[in-house]
Scaffold this motif. Structure first.
Motif, PDB file in Angstrom:
ATOM      1  N   ARG A 204      33.381  46.607 -46.697  1.00  0.00           N
ATOM      2  CA  ARG A 204      33.096  47.961 -47.157  1.00  0.00           C
ATOM      3  C   ARG A 204      31.637  48.099 -47.556  1.00  0.00           C
ATOM      4  NH1 ARG A 204      36.299  49.810 -52.336  1.00  0.00           N
ATOM      5  NH2 ARG A 204      37.884  49.758 -50.710  1.00  0.00           N
ATOM      6  N   MET A 205      31.158  49.338 -47.566  1.00  0.00           N
ATOM      7  CA  MET A 205      29.805  49.635 -48.028  1.00  0.00           C
ATOM      8  C   MET A 205      29.865  50.899 -48.867  1.00  0.00           C
ATOM      9  SD  MET A 205      26.295  50.512 -45.894  1.00  0.00           S
ATOM     10  CE  MET A 205      26.132  48.881 -45.153  1.00  0.00           C
ATOM     11  N   ARG A 206      29.423  50.788 -50.114  1.00  0.00           N
ATOM     12  CA  ARG A 206      29.306  51.965 -50.957  1.00  0.00           C
ATOM     13  C   ARG A 206      28.317  51.661 -52.062  1.00  0.00           C
ATOM     14  NH1 ARG A 206      31.294  52.538 -55.938  1.00  0.00           N
ATOM     15  NH2 ARG A 206      32.476  50.806 -56.841  1.00  0.00           N
ATOM     16  N   ALA A 207      27.611  52.685 -52.496  1.00  0.00           N
ATOM     17  CA  ALA A 207      26.703  52.521 -53.619  1.00  0.00           C
ATOM     18  C   ALA A 207      27.516  52.202 -54.865  1.00  0.00           C
ATOM     19  CB  ALA A 207      25.889  53.795 -53.833  1.00  0.00           C
ATOM     20  N   GLY A 208      27.161  51.109 -55.533  1.00  0.00           N
ATOM     21  CA  GLY A 208      27.876  50.722 -56.738  1.00  0.00           C
ATOM     22  C   GLY A 208      28.944  49.672 -56.526  1.00  0.00           C
ATOM     23  N   CYS A 209      29.115  49.190 -55.304  1.00  0.00           N
ATOM     24  CA  CYS A 209      30.097  48.134 -55.043  1.00  0.00           C
ATOM     25  C   CYS A 209      29.736  46.889 -55.857  1.00  0.00           C
ATOM     26  CB  CYS A 209      30.111  47.802 -53.555  1.00  0.00           C
ATOM     27  SG  CYS A 209      31.354  46.593 -53.070  1.00  0.00           S
ATOM     28  N   THR A 210      30.737  46.281 -56.500  1.00  0.00           N
ATOM     29  CA  THR A 210      30.491  45.144 -57.384  1.00  0.00           C
ATOM     30  C   THR A 210      31.253  43.911 -56.905  1.00  0.00           C
ATOM     31  OG1 THR A 210      32.379  45.590 -58.843  1.00  0.00           O
ATOM     32  CG2 THR A 210      30.286  46.736 -59.335  1.00  0.00           C
ATOM     33  N   LEU A 211      30.834  42.764 -57.418  1.00  0.00           N
ATOM     34  CA  LEU A 211      31.535  41.528 -57.113  1.00  0.00           C
ATOM     35  C   LEU A 211      32.974  41.593 -57.620  1.00  0.00           C
ATOM     36  CD1 LEU A 211      31.658  38.603 -56.143  1.00  0.00           C
ATOM     37  CD2 LEU A 211      30.707  37.901 -58.347  1.00  0.00           C
ATOM     38  N   GLY A 212      33.181  42.131 -58.828  1.00  0.00           N
ATOM     39  CA  GLY A 212      34.535  42.242 -59.356  1.00  0.00           C
ATOM     40  C   GLY A 212      35.436  43.081 -58.465  1.00  0.00           C
ATOM     41  N   GLU A 213      34.895  44.160 -57.927  1.00  0.00           N
ATOM     42  CA  GLU A 213      35.656  45.006 -57.005  1.00  0.00           C
ATOM     43  C   GLU A 213      36.054  44.227 -55.760  1.00  0.00           C
ATOM     44  OE1 GLU A 213      34.653  48.889 -54.168  1.00  0.00           O
ATOM     45  OE2 GLU A 213      33.427  48.475 -55.944  1.00  0.00           O
ATOM     46  N   VAL A 214      35.099  43.480 -55.187  1.00  0.00           N
ATOM     47  CA  VAL A 214      35.383  42.721 -53.970  1.00  0.00           C
ATOM     48  C   VAL A 214      36.399  41.614 -54.258  1.00  0.00           C
ATOM     49  CG1 VAL A 214      34.364  41.331 -52.119  1.00  0.00           C
ATOM     50  CG2 VAL A 214      33.126  43.309 -53.012  1.00  0.00           C
ATOM     51  N   GLU A 215      36.316  41.012 -55.439  1.00  0.00           N
ATOM     52  CA  GLU A 215      37.309  40.000 -55.817  1.00  0.00           C
ATOM     53  C   GLU A 215      38.713  40.605 -55.886  1.00  0.00           C
ATOM     54  OE1 GLU A 215      36.257  38.040 -59.410  1.00  0.00           O
ATOM     55  OE2 GLU A 215      34.599  36.929 -58.522  1.00  0.00           O
ATOM     56  N   ASP A 216      38.832  41.777 -56.499  1.00  0.00           N
ATOM     57  CA  ASP A 216      40.134  42.447 -56.574  1.00  0.00           C
ATOM     58  C   ASP A 216      40.673  42.755 -55.176  1.00  0.00           C
ATOM     59  OD1 ASP A 216      40.173  42.379 -59.315  1.00  0.00           O
ATOM     60  OD2 ASP A 216      39.642  44.484 -59.605  1.00  0.00           O
ATOM     61  N   LEU A 217      39.781  43.211 -54.291  1.00  0.00           N
ATOM     62  CA  LEU A 217      40.201  43.567 -52.939  1.00  0.00           C
ATOM     63  C   LEU A 217      40.599  42.333 -52.136  1.00  0.00           C
ATOM     64  CD1 LEU A 217      37.419  46.211 -52.248  1.00  0.00           C
ATOM     65  CD2 LEU A 217      39.834  46.683 -52.685  1.00  0.00           C
TER      66      LEU A 217
END
Length: 403
Positions: A54-67
């Motif tokens: 994914r690509m979005r402004a504000g994407c975080t490591l925590g978000e990617v970990e959850d996904l």
């Protein structure tokens, strides 16, 4: 509106997200734009993990970990012989430099893309774009890490491309709509479970991009009444039901509807109004963490079907469960795309849309029926039941074999 029969005793609160550590975290910084990217491999099975970028402004490591954790749940729940991963880039996909940023991210992740990580589209990154990047890197297609393992890579690549590009009704391609078709049948299965006829079932959908738009299309085709849809510009509402195909024809490349060409009789409302719509089923299909403790009080739907990954925070889900509102978790409701992709890779379906639709329809109805039966009869949240499936995946010995 007909109210479904739900558990009279509040279900057990949704459990906290499991916090076992990922197999791998990679952090990347683009030297030209300062964009930041992440790869998280939550589980590696048979030497492979799968999950979109994914690509979005504000994407975080925590978000990617959850996904990535959610992808691991999807692959285990659907008995797929691979682990779960996710890629994320903190950058605006509408920026004219976005494609170049994606290219440099994929080049940096090439060792994993070449041998272990099977990726695909996600928020801000359509499938055709990531496939273009892979072709530029001489990796052919975004399923490359799996395709290269097959006994006949050329035939497998042809099967994948034919499946992704198979034409379906509505002028769509199978690969673009199969995930939304699965979400639609999660909704239809919920209606069946509660004895609601499609014509008597009302729906609100947050997001009309690839996933939300396809879900809206197939729900409309099934005769359900979609009264509210939302995109980044706001909510569109019509009590008698929206003409979904007409609205989808007005979308731009970012899944936003051209307000200057709206049909008559549609009320324009604030973006958040879709969450409080008085409907049977709410489908959050836009962003992660859309439903929070603050806005969960406003939700009037009888069931939530997560089309977006991690659409509901754990705290909000617990609050909804206490009110008797179940959440069908993303790793079941929106897993149709990844399940189908691997059925296609493994040769279990071909490029016939009917074959793919039939298998996904049957599988989704069976899983949703089990989730909602546990909810109504045992007062167990759908997520907890889904986690039990994910915690007990089918045994896997040796590497994944692709025919």
């Amino acid at each position: 509106m007909t109210s479904p029969t739900v558990a009279t005793t509040p279900a057990a609160p949704a459990p906290a997200i499991r916090r076992c550590q990922p197999y791998l975290r990679l952090h990347w910084t683009d030297s030209r734009t300062d964009a930041v990217g992440y790869l998280v491999v939550h589980t590696l099975r048979g030497g492979l993990a799968t999950g979109g970028t994914r690509m979005r402004a504000g994407c975080t490591l925590g978000e990617v970990e959850d996904l990535a954790r959610g992808m691991a749940n999807k692959t285990a729940t659907f008995d797929l012989p691979i682990g779960g991963a996710k890629g994320g880039i903190d950058f605006d996909p509408k920026d004219p430099r976005a494609v170049e940023v994606l290219e440099r991210f994929c080049e940096a992740m090439r060792p994993w893309l070449d041998t272990h990580w099977v990726t695909a589209e996600d928020l801000g990154v359509p499938q055709h774009l990531i496939d273009q990047v892979f072709e530029k890197l001489d990796l052919d297609q975004s399923y490359h890490a799996a395709i290269r393992r097959s006994a006949d890579p050329v035939a497998t690549l042809a099967r994948v491309r034919n499946g992704l590009n198979a034409a379906v009704d509505g002028g769509f391609l199978l690969g673009d709509v199969i995930g939304g078709f699965g979400v639609a049948h999660a909704c239809l299965a919920a209606a069946v479970q509660w004895g609601l006829a499609p014509a008597d079932t009302t729906i609100a959908i947050q997001g009309v991009g690839t996933m939300g738009g396809a879900a809206a299309y197939y729900l409309h085709e099934a005769g359900m009444k979609i009264t509210a849809v939302a995109d980044a510009a706001g909510t569109l509402y019509r009590a008698e039901g929206l003409d979904v195909p007409a609205l989808l024809d007005l979308r731009d490349g970012y899944g936003e509807i051209d307000r200057s060409r709206l049909p008559a009789g549609i009320e324009e409302m604030p973006r958040g109004a879709v969450l409080s719509a008085d409907v049977d089923i709410l489908v959050p299909a836009a962003i992660s963490y859309a439903i929070t403790p603050d806005n969960s009080y406003d939700i009037r739907a009888h069931v939530i079907v997560e089309a977006a990954n991690a659409a509901t925070t754990p705290e909000a889900e617990a609050m909804l469960a206490a009110r008797g509102v179940p959440v069908l978790p993303d790793f079941v409701a929106n897993a149709g795309a990844v399940a189908w992709a691997w059925w296609l890779l493994l040769g279990e379906v071909d490029d016939s849309p009917d074959t793919s639709f039939d298998r996904l329809r049957t599988t989704m109805h069976d899983k949703v029926a089990q989730l909602l039966t546990a909810w109504t009869e045992e007062h167990i949240t759908p997520r907890e039941v889904g986690h039990r499936w994910a915690d007990d995946p089918s045994p896997l010995t040796g590497p994944v074999v692709i025919p």
